[in-house]
Design a protein around this motif. Structure first.
Motif, short mmCIF file in Angstrom:
data_model
loop_
_atom_site.label_atom_id
_atom_site.label_comp_id
_atom_site.label_asym_id
_atom_site.label_seq_id
_atom_site.Cartn_x
_atom_site.Cartn_y
_atom_site.Cartn_z
N CYS A 609 0.83 -1.20 0.00
CA CYS A 609 0.00 0.00 0.00
C CYS A 609 0.87 1.25 0.00
O CYS A 609 0.56 2.24 -0.68
CB CYS A 609 -0.93 -0.01 1.21
SG CYS A 609 -1.94 1.48 1.39
N GLN A 610 1.97 1.23 0.76
CA GLN A 610 2.87 2.38 0.79
C GLN A 610 3.45 2.70 -0.59
O GLN A 610 3.63 3.86 -0.95
CB GLN A 610 4.03 2.12 1.76
CG GLN A 610 3.72 2.43 3.21
CD GLN A 610 4.97 2.33 4.07
OE1 GLN A 610 5.85 1.49 3.83
NE2 GLN A 610 5.08 3.17 5.08
N TYR A 614 -1.68 5.56 -5.34
CA TYR A 614 -3.11 5.81 -5.23
C TYR A 614 -3.70 5.28 -3.93
O TYR A 614 -4.91 5.37 -3.71
CB TYR A 614 -3.85 5.19 -6.41
CG TYR A 614 -3.41 5.74 -7.75
CD1 TYR A 614 -3.78 7.03 -8.15
CD2 TYR A 614 -2.60 4.99 -8.60
CE1 TYR A 614 -3.36 7.54 -9.37
CE2 TYR A 614 -2.18 5.49 -9.82
CZ TYR A 614 -2.57 6.77 -10.20
OH TYR A 614 -2.14 7.28 -11.41
N CYS A 615 -2.86 4.70 -3.08
CA CYS A 615 -3.35 4.09 -1.83
C CYS A 615 -3.05 5.02 -0.66
O CYS A 615 -1.91 5.43 -0.46
CB CYS A 615 -2.68 2.73 -1.59
SG CYS A 615 -3.21 1.91 -0.07
N ASP A 616 -4.06 5.37 0.09
CA ASP A 616 -3.91 6.16 1.31
C ASP A 616 -3.66 5.18 2.46
O ASP A 616 -4.58 4.48 2.91
CB ASP A 616 -5.17 6.98 1.57
CG ASP A 616 -5.05 7.88 2.78
OD1 ASP A 616 -4.13 7.67 3.59
OD2 ASP A 616 -5.89 8.80 2.93
N GLU A 617 -2.39 5.11 2.92
CA GLU A 617 -2.02 4.07 3.89
C GLU A 617 -2.75 4.24 5.22
O GLU A 617 -3.09 3.25 5.87
CB GLU A 617 -0.52 4.04 4.10
CG GLU A 617 0.09 5.32 4.61
CD GLU A 617 1.61 5.23 4.66
OE1 GLU A 617 2.13 5.01 5.77
OE2 GLU A 617 2.26 5.40 3.62
N GLU A 618 -3.01 5.47 5.65
CA GLU A 618 -3.73 5.67 6.91
C GLU A 618 -5.16 5.19 6.79
O GLU A 618 -5.68 4.54 7.71
CB GLU A 618 -3.69 7.15 7.29
CG GLU A 618 -2.31 7.65 7.70
CD GLU A 618 -2.38 9.02 8.32
OE1 GLU A 618 -3.41 9.35 8.94
OE2 GLU A 618 -1.40 9.77 8.19
N LYS A 619 -5.81 5.48 5.66
CA LYS A 619 -7.18 5.01 5.46
C LYS A 619 -7.20 3.49 5.32
O LYS A 619 -8.12 2.82 5.81
CB LYS A 619 -7.79 5.66 4.24
CG LYS A 619 -9.28 5.32 4.03
CD LYS A 619 -9.85 6.04 2.83
CE LYS A 619 -11.36 5.75 2.70
NZ LYS A 619 -11.66 4.31 2.63
N TRP A 620 -6.18 2.95 4.65
CA TRP A 620 -6.09 1.50 4.50
C TRP A 620 -6.02 0.83 5.87
O TRP A 620 -6.70 -0.16 6.12
CB TRP A 620 -4.86 1.16 3.66
CG TRP A 620 -4.67 -0.30 3.41
CD1 TRP A 620 -5.20 -1.05 2.41
CD2 TRP A 620 -3.87 -1.21 4.20
NE1 TRP A 620 -4.79 -2.37 2.52
CE2 TRP A 620 -3.99 -2.49 3.60
CE3 TRP A 620 -3.09 -1.06 5.33
CZ2 TRP A 620 -3.33 -3.60 4.11
CZ3 TRP A 620 -2.44 -2.18 5.86
CH2 TRP A 620 -2.56 -3.42 5.24
#
Length: 797
Positions: A609-610, A614-620
């Motif tokens: 994810c990092q 396009y991936c928001d790691e905190e939201k993930w």
């Protein structure tokens, strides 16, 4: 122009800033500083004072020679009266910071006025005199007296007076977050740069340079530094703060510092405590009681005891709501007992505040967990019309030293302590009354105009003054401490002068465990394996596992497991209504071989994810009920472990997660370190018999195996990472193993010391069959042995 505190013999120019810097390595003003009205950022305007006469110089200032006059005052000690008198005497005076040679900002004088109102300032002359004349100084005062922020600054002035020829200043704290907060505050007060002149060192984070002369660090980090610098030759003053907490690292530091001080007469040791030090602490260094400076604290306005029929938990929450409805403004600190109570209180108050009248202002609950920093607001933040309710537990009494807005303290009067039982190799949980010293520390947080509510029964209140703060070294697993002390023997510090000696049973168990792990040789000294194990910031069993992974070509995966298990738990506690959803999310990462492999899946998914833009790691993390901060900590620890392996030139294998051979090798590496933590399902119903002490426990429900019905086939043999005996009697982080793998990896003498049981008999049969097979192979075959690593015993034993 005359520079206050300097005595130039030629007309003053900006070159004097370069010549006059008293640091070992000068920091010269950058080009363009003359034209800048602000040299240090917002709130730091340069102050230039114009006076009538520039022909005279004050005799009691810090001169170019760096000589410190105890009777005089350095520029940072000038009060407003002195400055106003100087306005009448001097012409065109520019006051310079003695530590960096730059002009003082306006914020410096604002903070200086606040500092002079602290109780510790009344003892400055006495402290500086003691520091000049003696090698050991003891000072006691509560958190809000300013001891933790002002004493290190005065020690820096002392070191500056001798031009840092004996070293810099280091000050220990027990909490990483407190070390960071204090470093930030002190850098601001001294009008210098954080990370340059003032810095900090905490696990996985260092913010300092070679020019840092005042450093805050955690007590365990200073201990690790002693492995490479046993006599602490970098330091001229060592400050041990929060000595009243009696942590293992603090007690070991004090015991070693007695030996260091004998070899370094120029070293100064300062002991800071919230309460009056124990006589044993005062007698430690010289054999006779050291004189102690005690800072008197003002009496708290009111102390109220509540002995209602409700539990302390319900009484505390009721008091919070009553204070919010009827009392004057001010923040509240609530001392509870467990992390679960803190989270539950937070949820209840968040729910209750919705029904409060809006005219009372907002009620803001804030959970402050021990050893999990980051939830406290910045100490400079103002709450405005919001009443903050800090929910915390012991030993966080010193966390709130910078909050002047606290007017109410609600104290449950009891605390939760973990007491290690060496016989069963796990912790027991004890709920006991806090000591009178702890109660006084909490009470002082309310200040002279505040109120302190102690919720405790009359029986407990009457015996609390008899309940001392018990040293943690007598209640903890000291295997890591013994490994460290063995390492210090090699470094030349052969004896640690304990204030209170460790429990003999715990000491024998620690030596036995290190012997099983091959960390000791036949003479009881540290072996080559033990020396390498001590290089890692890990528990000895985990360090042995990492070393074994080098042999089995699974370093990449085992380092991830080590990092995930050493960092705080990556799993958040969901609300009751979200627990089914959280369980479904966790199932997406579960590995059929066990929980250790599940941790690898979680970490790899986080790293993927990092790397995805396009991936928001905190939201993930939020979507999958993971702790973002814990995963970041695990990532940093993984990097540190990998760097350590490369530094000592051990092989780091390429990732191979997923193949069968890699799975087997990971289990072998885990067994090389955790062979003492193996259990067997004796009846097929999930009752696991722990081989080392015959206790029976169940797998934790959060485990990948915990939710399974026995009919679905639980593994017969498991390796576990933790046994929570007193809380729920569960095995946590469990992985399936075979008895053949266990027999292959465990040391023979460990097996013979196991208590008799049916499980030991099964293992003995496997050993006997293996020995017979080996003899038969030797007789029947004259061929050279095959290079089959799966059939050889682990050579790291």
């Amino acid at each position: 122009m005359t520079v206050l505190g300097w005595a130039p013999t030629e007309p003053f120019t900006w070159l004097h800033l370069q010549r006059g810097s008293l640091l070992p390595s000068s920091r010269v003003p950058r080009a363009g500083d003359l034209s800048k009205p602000n040299l240090r950022g917002p709130g730091h305007e340069v102050v230039v004072r114009k006076t009538e006469n520039s022909s005279e110089m004050e005799p009691h200032m810090l001169s170019l020679s760096g000589e410190y006059c105890v009777e005089g005052k350095s520029p940072c000690c000038l009060d407003s009266e002195t400055l106003s008198q100087g306005d009448k005497e001097y012409d065109d005076i520019l006051e310079l910071n003695q530590f960096d040679g730059l002009p003082y900002s306006s914020r410096f004088y604002k903070l200086l006025k606040e500092r002079k109102e602290l109780p510790v300032w009344r003892a400055k002359d006495e402290f500086m005199d003691s520091l000049t004349k003696g090698q050991f100084v003891v000072l006691s005062g509560f958190a809000k007296t300013g001891r933790s922020s002002q004493i290190p600054q005065w020690c820096a002035e002392f070191c500056l007076s001798v031009r840092f020829q004996h070293g810099m200043v280091v000050c220990t704290q027990i909490h990483p977050q407190q070390a960071v907060d204090l470093a930030l505050r002190v850098a601001d007060e001294m009008d210098i740069n954080i990370g340059h002149e003032v810095g900090y060192t905490i696990p996985l984070e260092t913010c300092c340079t070679s020019e840092t002369f005042l450093r805050y660090c955690t007590d365990d980090m200073l201990l690790r530094e002693m492995m490479s610098d046993p006599l602490l030759e970098r330091y001229g003053v060592v400050i041990i703060d929060q000595a009243h907490q009696r942590t293992v690292a603090t007690d070991v530091l004090l015991g070693l510092l007695k030996e260091v001080a004998l070899q370094r007469p120029e070293l100064r040791v300062v002991l800071l405590s919230a309460t009056k030090p124990d006589p044993k602490q005062l007698n430690l260094f010289t054999g006779s009681a050291l004189p102690a400076i005690h800072l008197e604290a003002p009496e708290v306005g009111e102390v109220a005891y509540s002995s209602t029929g409700d539990s302390y938990f319900c009484s505390a929450l009721r008091l919070v709501l009553e204070i919010h409805r009827s009392k004057e403004p001010g923040d509240v600190v609530v001392f509870l007992v467990t992390m679960q109570e803190i989270d539950l209180a937070h949820d209840i108050l968040c729910h209750e505040k919705r029904g409060l009248p809006p005219g009372l202002g907002e009620l803001l609950p804030i959970a402050v967990h021990p050893d999990q920093p980051g939830s406290l607001p910045t100490f400079g933040e103002e709450a405005g019309q919001t009443r903050r309710v800090f929910l915390t537990s012991s030993p966080n009494e010193d966390f709130f030293w910078a909050y002047s807005s606290i007017n109410f303290v609600i104290d449950a009067g009891v605390e939760k302590r973990f007491v290690y039982n060496p016989r069963i190799r796990t912790n027991s949980v004890i709920i006991q009354p806090i000591s009178s010293g702890q109660s006084e520390c909490r009470k002082q947080l309310a200040g002279p105009t505040g109120e302190h509510f102690c919720i405790i029964s009359c029986d407990l209140a009457s015996i609390r003054h008899l309940w001392p703060i018990r040293p943690r070294i007598m209640e903890s697993d000291i295997t890591s401490t013994v490994l460290f002390l063995k390492r210090m023997e090699i470094a030349g510090l052969g004896h640690c002068h304990f204030i209170d000696r460790p429990d003999p049973g715990g000491l024998m168990q620690a030596l036995e465990e290190l012997d099983y792990l091959a960390a000791l040789d036949n003479d009881g000294n540290l072996s080559e394996m033990g020396i390498i194990m001590s290089e890692f910031p890990l528990e000895p069993q985990m360090a042995k596992t990492v070393l074994a992974s080098c042999e089995f070509d699974c370093v990449n995966e085992v380092v991830i497991i080590a990092a995930m298990l050493t960092a705080p738990s990556c799993f958040t506690v969901p609300a009751v209504e979200l627990k089914p959803e959280a369980a479904q999310c966790l199932m997406k990462f579960q590995h059929p071989e066990g929980d250790h492999f599940t941790l690898i899946n979680i970490f790899k998914a986080f790293k993927q994810c990092q790397q995805d833009e396009y991936c928001d790691e905190e939201k993930w993390c939020q979507d999958f009920f993971f702790s973002h901060s814990a995963l970041l900590t695990a990532d940093a620890l993984r990097t540190e472990l990998t760097d350590t392996l490369r530094r000592i030139e051990l092989p780091v294998s390429a990732p191979a997660f997923g193949c069968r051979g890699n799975t087997v090798n990971i289990k072998r590496a885990l067994l090389a370190g955790f062979f003492m933590q193996v259990a067997r399902d004796v009846d097929g119903s999930g009752n696991y018999f722990i081989l080392t002490h015959k206790h029976v426990a169940q797998i934790h429900p959060m485990s990948g195996y915990g939710a399974k019905s026995p009919k679905l086939g639980l593994p017969e043999w498991v390796l576990f990472h933790q046994h929570t005996f007193s809380e729920d009697n569960c095995l946590r982080t469990v992985t399936h193993i075979t008895p053949e793998e266990f027999v292959q990896m465990m040391p023979q003498y460990f097996f013979y010391n196991l208590p008799s049981s049916e499980s030991k008999d099964l293992l003995q049969n496997i050993l006997s069959r293996g020995a017979s097979q080996d003899e038969e192979n030797k007789r029947s075959s004259s061929e050279e042995p095959q290079d089959d690593r799966t059939s050889d015993r682990c050579v790291v034993q």
